[in-house]
Design a protein around this motif. Structure first.
Motif, mmCIF file in Angstrom:
data_model
loop_
_atom_site.group_PDB
_atom_site.id
_atom_site.type_symbol
_atom_site.label_atom_id
_atom_site.label_comp_id
_atom_site.label_asym_id
_atom_site.label_seq_id
_atom_site.Cartn_x
_atom_site.Cartn_y
_atom_site.Cartn_z
ATOM 1 N N HIS A 176 35.728 25.231 23.562
ATOM 2 C CA HIS A 176 35.695 24.833 22.154
ATOM 3 C C HIS A 176 34.445 25.383 21.476
ATOM 4 C CE1 HIS A 176 38.991 21.936 22.554
ATOM 5 N NE2 HIS A 176 38.465 21.635 23.727
ATOM 6 N N LEU A 177 34.560 25.655 20.188
ATOM 7 C CA LEU A 177 33.361 25.957 19.412
ATOM 8 C C LEU A 177 32.565 24.668 19.257
ATOM 9 C CD1 LEU A 177 31.831 28.120 17.757
ATOM 10 C CD2 LEU A 177 33.031 27.239 15.740
ATOM 11 N N VAL A 178 31.302 24.718 19.610
ATOM 12 C CA VAL A 178 30.462 23.521 19.620
ATOM 13 C C VAL A 178 29.778 23.359 18.266
ATOM 14 C CG1 VAL A 178 28.476 22.406 20.707
ATOM 15 C CG2 VAL A 178 30.064 23.758 22.101
ATOM 16 N N ASP A 179 29.733 22.127 17.792
ATOM 17 C CA ASP A 179 28.937 21.767 16.617
ATOM 18 C C ASP A 179 28.076 20.579 17.032
ATOM 19 O OD1 ASP A 179 27.907 20.760 14.209
ATOM 20 O OD2 ASP A 179 29.614 21.540 13.065
ATOM 21 N N GLY A 232 27.129 14.511 17.165
ATOM 22 C CA GLY A 232 26.163 13.421 17.199
ATOM 23 C C GLY A 232 25.202 13.507 18.359
ATOM 24 N N ALA A 233 25.190 14.646 19.054
ATOM 25 C CA ALA A 233 24.308 14.815 20.212
ATOM 26 C C ALA A 233 22.877 15.053 19.751
ATOM 27 C CB ALA A 233 24.784 15.978 21.065
ATOM 28 N N ASP A 234 21.942 14.365 20.373
ATOM 29 C CA ASP A 234 20.529 14.651 20.127
ATOM 30 C C ASP A 234 20.068 15.826 20.980
ATOM 31 O OD1 ASP A 234 19.790 12.394 18.274
ATOM 32 O OD2 ASP A 234 20.543 11.250 19.985
ATOM 33 N N LEU A 235 20.556 15.895 22.196
ATOM 34 C CA LEU A 235 20.278 17.010 23.097
ATOM 35 C C LEU A 235 21.601 17.409 23.742
ATOM 36 C CD1 LEU A 235 17.746 14.632 23.951
ATOM 37 C CD2 LEU A 235 16.739 16.896 24.187
ATOM 38 N N PHE A 236 21.877 18.711 23.771
ATOM 39 C CA PHE A 236 23.161 19.224 24.251
ATOM 40 C C PHE A 236 22.869 20.391 25.175
ATOM 41 C CE2 PHE A 236 26.763 22.075 24.139
ATOM 42 C CZ PHE A 236 27.889 21.255 24.059
ATOM 43 N N VAL A 237 23.481 20.367 26.352
ATOM 44 C CA VAL A 237 23.227 21.439 27.319
ATOM 45 C C VAL A 237 24.537 22.130 27.680
ATOM 46 C CG1 VAL A 237 23.442 19.972 29.373
ATOM 47 C CG2 VAL A 237 21.993 22.005 29.467
#
Length: 399
Positions: A201-204, A209-214
């Motif tokens: 998926h294209l990530v947004d 609502g993610a504060d940190l995304f890996v």
């Protein structure tokens, strides 16, 4: 647009082997432009970063291009993009950074759905800080997260919620935005493992609502490395242990030692490869990524339907465990009375690569009482209907 699968597959030298790959959740095959970018950067000229010589400027460009590419892919500012060796390494690093501010009696929330890379680092950090750990459970009937258990786990003392955006074994995609909104209501940060999600998926990141995304580029056609995305303002509040002369700016303060410029160039090339899948698409790189990934999502949906229908035709000999209404094209199955590793070997002998194991998903396997090993079939952009039929035919001859 419909994916020109013949044109896409022509970019992958490994597909000349004739193998059908169903191991995408563990790492995809690599297109030639990614390898070319790595080789071109390595053969340079290349030096450590600087602003004087052409070799120094090449290193600077590799870093800047990488941050810009992943800013577009993840919808964050370029100075919110942190490079890491792996998602596991980044999560361990940030568990230590965040835990510096935890106090005895604080609480964190982790999920039974997650890969161990988004569980064990937090549990170990919590133990050192004498922080209480609470759990989001799995509904065994649906393989969805039990959101009632999540709401019970939250409290005004919750400091962090760690959750996956998509399970690497079941494909389940929990409602991350709802989870994040509830966490933010009690003042908690949300750390999202997007390793499997970003492959489909294209990530947004802000929209989730993610504060940190890996995430990990090697799951979506890139080289072996990882990326953490966050708002630069949040990163400014975190003070990692680091060498005194090393940069203190964000995001450099989180990247220890010399960066692998060739790997960064390959990771950038993977984003550009995806953005160029529709030759007629116009607009920004993110807009072109949206077109391409929507098309890939539809392609994978069609293949997943074919695969699921074929597995149902095999009857009770196959027990599928991927049941969530919203999930990726990744199917986990056990085989009645048969060893999944023997099935893996049987398929491999027929040119089909489909791994067996528990895939570091310790908590999901324990919570759902799944047999280890199980067989996993994960679809990737280069898979074809012929690949799916070969998998099904090979499995049928094994059962």
């Amino acid at each position: 647009m419909a994916i020109d699968l013949t044109a896409l597959r022509a970019h992958f030298p490994s597909l000349d082997s004739g193998l059908a790959f169903f191991d995408g959740p563990g790492g995809t095959q690599t297109p030639r432009p990614v390898a070319d970018a790595i080789a071109a950067t390595l053969t340079g000229p290349l030096s450590n970063r600087g602003t004087v010589s052409p070799s120094e400027l090449n290193a600077e460009r590799a870093v800047a291009d990488f941050r810009a590419a992943y800013a577009d892919l993840l919808h964050v500012p370029a100075n919110g993009v942190v490079h890491g060796r792996s998602a596991t390494q980044l999560t361990y690093d940030f568990s230590r950074h965040l835990a510096k501010d935890w106090r005895a009696g604080d609480e964190i929330v982790v999920s039974r759905l997650d890969h161990d890379a988004n569980v064990r680092p937090w549990l170990q950090a919590a133990e050192r800080a004498r922080v209480t750990v609470r759990w989001i459970e799995i509904d065994p009937e649906t393989t969805e997260l039990d959101l009632d258990s999540y709401e019970r786990a939250l409290s005004p003392r919750t400091r962090l919620v760690a959750v996956t955006a998509a399970s690497n074994v079941l494909g389940t995609k929990p409602p991350v935005r709802r989870i994040a909104d509830l966490a933010h209501e009690v003042g908690a940060l949300v750390y999202v493992d997007g390793v499997h999600y970003a492959a489909h998926h294209l990530v947004d990141v802000p929209a989730l609502g993610a504060d940190l995304f890996v995430c990990s580029p090697y799951k979506f056609l890139g080289p072996h490395c990882a990326v953490l995305a966050a708002a630069p303002g949040l990163l400014e509040t975190l003070r990692p242990d680091k060498l005194l002369p090393s940069p203190d700016t964000v995001p450099e303060r989180f990247e220890f030692g010399t960066l692998p410029y060739e790997t960064l160039a390959g990771a950038t090339a993977a984003v550009d490869f995806l953005a160029a899948l529709d030759p007629g698409a116009a607009g920004t790189r993110r807009e072109r990524l949206a077109y391409a990934l929507d098309s890939l999502h539809e392609h994978e949906r069609v293949l997943r339907t074919r695969l699921e229908e074929g597995l149902r035709a095999l009857g009770d000999a196959v027990t599928p465990h991927s049941k969530a209404a919203d999930r990726t094209p990744t199917l986990l199955m056990t085989l009645d009375g048969r060893d999944a590793r023997e099935a893996q070997a049987h398929l491999a002998a027929r040119g089909v690569v489909a791994p067996a194991g528990s895939f570091y998903a310790y908590e999901p396997f324990a919570a759902l009482k799944l047999e280890d090993p199980a067989l996993r079939a994960g679809l990737a952009p280069y898979n074809t209907t012929d690949d799916v039929d070969r998998f099904l035919d090979g499995l049928a001859t094994f059962l």
